[in-house]
Design a protein around this motif. Structure first.
Motif, PDB file in Angstrom:
ATOM      1  N   VAL A  95     -99.386 -54.587  -8.977  1.00  0.00           N
ATOM      2  CA  VAL A  95     -98.837 -55.159 -10.204  1.00  0.00           C
ATOM      3  C   VAL A  95     -97.540 -54.445 -10.584  1.00  0.00           C
ATOM      4  CG1 VAL A  95     -99.294 -55.579 -12.645  1.00  0.00           C
ATOM      5  CG2 VAL A  95    -101.130 -55.838 -10.983  1.00  0.00           C
ATOM      6  N   LEU A  96     -97.507 -53.132 -10.409  1.00  0.00           N
ATOM      7  CA  LEU A  96     -96.314 -52.360 -10.743  1.00  0.00           C
ATOM      8  C   LEU A  96     -95.129 -52.775  -9.870  1.00  0.00           C
ATOM      9  CD1 LEU A  96     -95.202 -50.072 -12.486  1.00  0.00           C
ATOM     10  CD2 LEU A  96     -95.895 -48.494 -10.705  1.00  0.00           C
ATOM     11  N   THR A  97     -95.365 -53.006  -8.595  1.00  0.00           N
ATOM     12  CA  THR A  97     -94.308 -53.439  -7.690  1.00  0.00           C
ATOM     13  C   THR A  97     -93.760 -54.792  -8.111  1.00  0.00           C
ATOM     14  OG1 THR A  97     -95.400 -52.264  -5.883  1.00  0.00           O
ATOM     15  CG2 THR A  97     -93.732 -53.888  -5.280  1.00  0.00           C
ATOM     16  N   VAL A  98     -94.649 -55.715  -8.416  1.00  0.00           N
ATOM     17  CA  VAL A  98     -94.224 -57.052  -8.833  1.00  0.00           C
ATOM     18  C   VAL A  98     -93.449 -56.972 -10.146  1.00  0.00           C
ATOM     19  CG1 VAL A  98     -95.028 -59.340  -9.526  1.00  0.00           C
ATOM     20  CG2 VAL A  98     -96.102 -58.168  -7.607  1.00  0.00           C
ATOM     21  N   GLY A  99     -93.933 -56.187 -11.080  1.00  0.00           N
ATOM     22  CA  GLY A  99     -93.229 -56.021 -12.353  1.00  0.00           C
ATOM     23  C   GLY A  99     -91.843 -55.433 -12.166  1.00  0.00           C
ATOM     24  N   LEU A 100     -91.733 -54.445 -11.288  1.00  0.00           N
ATOM     25  CA  LEU A 100     -90.443 -53.828 -11.023  1.00  0.00           C
ATOM     26  C   LEU A 100     -89.487 -54.826 -10.365  1.00  0.00           C
ATOM     27  CD1 LEU A 100     -88.812 -51.172 -11.077  1.00  0.00           C
ATOM     28  CD2 LEU A 100     -89.655 -50.765  -8.773  1.00  0.00           C
ATOM     29  N   LEU A 101     -89.970 -55.583  -9.394  1.00  0.00           N
ATOM     30  CA  LEU A 101     -89.127 -56.596  -8.747  1.00  0.00           C
ATOM     31  C   LEU A 101     -88.660 -57.649  -9.745  1.00  0.00           C
ATOM     32  CD1 LEU A 101     -90.851 -57.202  -5.295  1.00  0.00           C
ATOM     33  CD2 LEU A 101     -88.513 -56.457  -5.675  1.00  0.00           C
ATOM     34  N   LEU A 102     -89.558 -58.090 -10.604  1.00  0.00           N
ATOM     35  CA  LEU A 102     -89.173 -59.085 -11.607  1.00  0.00           C
ATOM     36  C   LEU A 102     -88.164 -58.512 -12.598  1.00  0.00           C
ATOM     37  CD1 LEU A 102     -92.549 -60.895 -12.308  1.00  0.00           C
ATOM     38  CD2 LEU A 102     -90.531 -61.817 -11.173  1.00  0.00           C
ATOM     39  N   ALA A 103     -88.364 -57.275 -13.026  1.00  0.00           N
ATOM     40  CA  ALA A 103     -87.430 -56.651 -13.967  1.00  0.00           C
ATOM     41  C   ALA A 103     -86.044 -56.494 -13.340  1.00  0.00           C
ATOM     42  CB  ALA A 103     -87.971 -55.297 -14.417  1.00  0.00           C
ATOM     43  N   VAL A 104     -86.011 -56.056 -12.092  1.00  0.00           N
ATOM     44  CA  VAL A 104     -84.722 -55.898 -11.411  1.00  0.00           C
ATOM     45  C   VAL A 104     -84.041 -57.248 -11.236  1.00  0.00           C
ATOM     46  CG1 VAL A 104     -83.660 -55.278  -9.197  1.00  0.00           C
ATOM     47  CG2 VAL A 104     -85.300 -53.739 -10.266  1.00  0.00           C
ATOM     48  N   SER A 105     -84.794 -58.265 -10.848  1.00  0.00           N
ATOM     49  CA  SER A 105     -84.179 -59.576 -10.627  1.00  0.00           C
ATOM     50  C   SER A 105     -83.677 -60.194 -11.933  1.00  0.00           C
ATOM     51  CB  SER A 105     -85.154 -60.513  -9.909  1.00  0.00           C
ATOM     52  OG  SER A 105     -86.292 -60.740 -10.693  1.00  0.00           O
ATOM     53  N   VAL A 106     -84.418 -60.052 -13.016  1.00  0.00           N
ATOM     54  CA  VAL A 106     -83.953 -60.584 -14.306  1.00  0.00           C
ATOM     55  C   VAL A 106     -82.715 -59.820 -14.771  1.00  0.00           C
ATOM     56  CG1 VAL A 106     -84.549 -60.788 -16.754  1.00  0.00           C
ATOM     57  CG2 VAL A 106     -86.168 -61.525 -15.003  1.00  0.00           C
ATOM     58  N   THR A 107     -82.718 -58.500 -14.604  1.00  0.00           N
ATOM     59  CA  THR A 107     -81.550 -57.698 -14.967  1.00  0.00           C
ATOM     60  C   THR A 107     -80.326 -58.121 -14.157  1.00  0.00           C
ATOM     61  OG1 THR A 107     -82.988 -55.840 -15.506  1.00  0.00           O
ATOM     62  CG2 THR A 107     -80.653 -55.344 -15.145  1.00  0.00           C
ATOM     63  N   LEU A 108     -80.506 -58.320 -12.849  1.00  0.00           N
ATOM     64  CA  LEU A 108     -79.394 -58.766 -12.016  1.00  0.00           C
ATOM     65  C   LEU A 108     -78.927 -60.161 -12.404  1.00  0.00           C
ATOM     66  CD1 LEU A 108     -80.497 -57.455  -8.511  1.00  0.00           C
ATOM     67  CD2 LEU A 108     -78.511 -56.711  -9.828  1.00  0.00           C
ATOM     68  N   MET A 109     -79.860 -61.038 -12.768  1.00  0.00           N
ATOM     69  CA  MET A 109     -79.486 -62.388 -13.168  1.00  0.00           C
ATOM     70  C   MET A 109     -78.639 -62.358 -14.438  1.00  0.00           C
ATOM     71  SD  MET A 109     -81.876 -65.662 -14.118  1.00  0.00           S
ATOM     72  CE  MET A 109     -82.587 -64.836 -15.521  1.00  0.00           C
ATOM     73  N   VAL A 110     -79.092 -61.620 -15.434  1.00  0.00           N
ATOM     74  CA  VAL A 110     -78.351 -61.539 -16.694  1.00  0.00           C
ATOM     75  C   VAL A 110     -76.990 -60.887 -16.459  1.00  0.00           C
ATOM     76  CG1 VAL A 110     -78.344 -60.476 -18.984  1.00  0.00           C
ATOM     77  CG2 VAL A 110     -80.413 -61.573 -18.112  1.00  0.00           C
ATOM     78  N   THR A 111     -76.966 -59.818 -15.683  1.00  0.00           N
ATOM     79  CA  THR A 111     -75.704 -59.141 -15.386  1.00  0.00           C
ATOM     80  C   THR A 111     -74.762 -60.064 -14.622  1.00  0.00           C
ATOM     81  OG1 THR A 111     -76.897 -57.046 -15.283  1.00  0.00           O
ATOM     82  CG2 THR A 111     -74.683 -57.072 -14.371  1.00  0.00           C
ATOM     83  N   GLY A 112     -75.300 -60.830 -13.684  1.00  0.00           N
ATOM     84  CA  GLY A 112     -74.479 -61.770 -12.932  1.00  0.00           C
ATOM     85  C   GLY A 112     -73.919 -62.873 -13.808  1.00  0.00           C
ATOM     86  N   ILE A 113     -74.708 -63.353 -14.762  1.00  0.00           N
ATOM     87  CA  ILE A 113     -74.233 -64.396 -15.676  1.00  0.00           C
ATOM     88  C   ILE A 113     -73.126 -63.854 -16.576  1.00  0.00           C
ATOM     89  CG2 ILE A 113     -74.879 -65.818 -17.657  1.00  0.00           C
ATOM     90  CD1 ILE A 113     -77.623 -66.185 -16.284  1.00  0.00           C
ATOM     91  N   VAL A 114     -73.319 -62.642 -17.081  1.00  0.00           N
ATOM     92  CA  VAL A 114     -72.347 -62.063 -18.011  1.00  0.00           C
ATOM     93  C   VAL A 114     -71.049 -61.684 -17.300  1.00  0.00           C
ATOM     94  CG1 VAL A 114     -71.914 -60.084 -19.534  1.00  0.00           C
ATOM     95  CG2 VAL A 114     -74.094 -61.287 -19.629  1.00  0.00           C
ATOM     96  N   THR A 115     -71.157 -61.031 -16.142  1.00  0.00           N
ATOM     97  CA  THR A 115     -69.962 -60.498 -15.480  1.00  0.00           C
ATOM     98  C   THR A 115     -69.368 -61.435 -14.434  1.00  0.00           C
ATOM     99  OG1 THR A 115     -71.225 -59.368 -13.757  1.00  0.00           O
ATOM    100  CG2 THR A 115     -70.782 -58.138 -15.801  1.00  0.00           C
ATOM    101  N   SER A 116     -70.146 -62.309 -13.865  1.00  0.00           N
ATOM    102  CA  SER A 116     -69.714 -63.212 -12.777  1.00  0.00           C
ATOM    103  C   SER A 116     -69.171 -62.452 -11.569  1.00  0.00           C
ATOM    104  CB  SER A 116     -68.659 -64.199 -13.268  1.00  0.00           C
ATOM    105  OG  SER A 116     -69.189 -65.033 -14.256  1.00  0.00           O
ATOM    106  N   ARG A 117     -69.677 -61.267 -11.339  1.00  0.00           N
ATOM    107  CA  ARG A 117     -69.243 -60.485 -10.174  1.00  0.00           C
ATOM    108  C   ARG A 117     -70.038 -60.922  -8.960  1.00  0.00           C
ATOM    109  NH1 ARG A 117     -68.565 -54.326 -11.305  1.00  0.00           N
ATOM    110  NH2 ARG A 117     -67.180 -54.622  -9.547  1.00  0.00           N
ATOM    111  N   PRO A 118     -69.357 -61.197  -7.844  1.00  0.00           N
ATOM    112  CA  PRO A 118     -70.047 -61.685  -6.640  1.00  0.00           C
ATOM    113  C   PRO A 118     -71.096 -60.713  -6.097  1.00  0.00           C
ATOM    114  CG  PRO A 118     -67.691 -62.045  -6.457  1.00  0.00           C
ATOM    115  CD  PRO A 118     -67.914 -61.225  -7.689  1.00  0.00           C
ATOM    116  N   ALA A 119     -70.835 -59.416  -6.178  1.00  0.00           N
ATOM    117  CA  ALA A 119     -71.796 -58.433  -5.649  1.00  0.00           C
ATOM    118  C   ALA A 119     -73.116 -58.503  -6.411  1.00  0.00           C
ATOM    119  CB  ALA A 119     -71.208 -57.030  -5.721  1.00  0.00           C
ATOM    120  N   VAL A 120     -73.043 -58.663  -7.717  1.00  0.00           N
ATOM    121  CA  VAL A 120     -74.258 -58.741  -8.537  1.00  0.00           C
ATOM    122  C   VAL A 120     -74.994 -60.047  -8.251  1.00  0.00           C
ATOM    123  CG1 VAL A 120     -75.140 -58.779 -10.901  1.00  0.00           C
ATOM    124  CG2 VAL A 120     -73.231 -57.287 -10.311  1.00  0.00           C
TER     125      VAL A 120
END
Length: 102
Positions: A52-77
């Motif tokens: 459960v911890l692994t899944v939670g961490l993966l989901l948190a990282v992916s949501v963080t990357l999604m929000v960061t990608g939407i805000v910054t529009s940086r290709p690497a993110v």
């Protein structure tokens, strides 16, 4: 040197060395991963059982990357999100499958 049987004391020493090598898990793992395979071992993927911890961490990282990608529009993110999101979905799917097993 002859190809006959070893003397008893040498055979005992050899057996002891072989037993010690069989018990060495690090050596076994290195020898196993050092082999070249012709195709990937998909049985490891099919038997993946995430925590459960692994899944939670993966989901948190992916949501963080999604929000960061939407805000910054940086290709690497955006590419990092594209790499992490399928892994997170697969882990969620495997966790749900594990929870619903009889």
């Amino acid at each position: 040197m002859t190809t006959g049987r070893l003397p008893d004391h040498e055979q005992r020493i050899l057996d002891e060395v072989e037993r010690a090598l069989r018990r060495d898990r690090r050596l076994e793992r290195r020898l196993r991963t050092g082999r070249l395979r012709r195709r990937p071992d998909l049985s490891r993927v099919a038997h993946y059982r995430p925590h459960v911890l692994t899944v939670g961490l993966l989901l948190a990282v992916s949501v963080t990357l999604m929000v960061t990608g939407i805000v910054t529009s940086r290709p690497a993110v955006i590419w990092a999100f594209a790499a992490v999101w399928p892994l997170a979905l697969f882990a969620v799917f495997r966790l749900l499958c594990r929870w619903t097993e009889p």
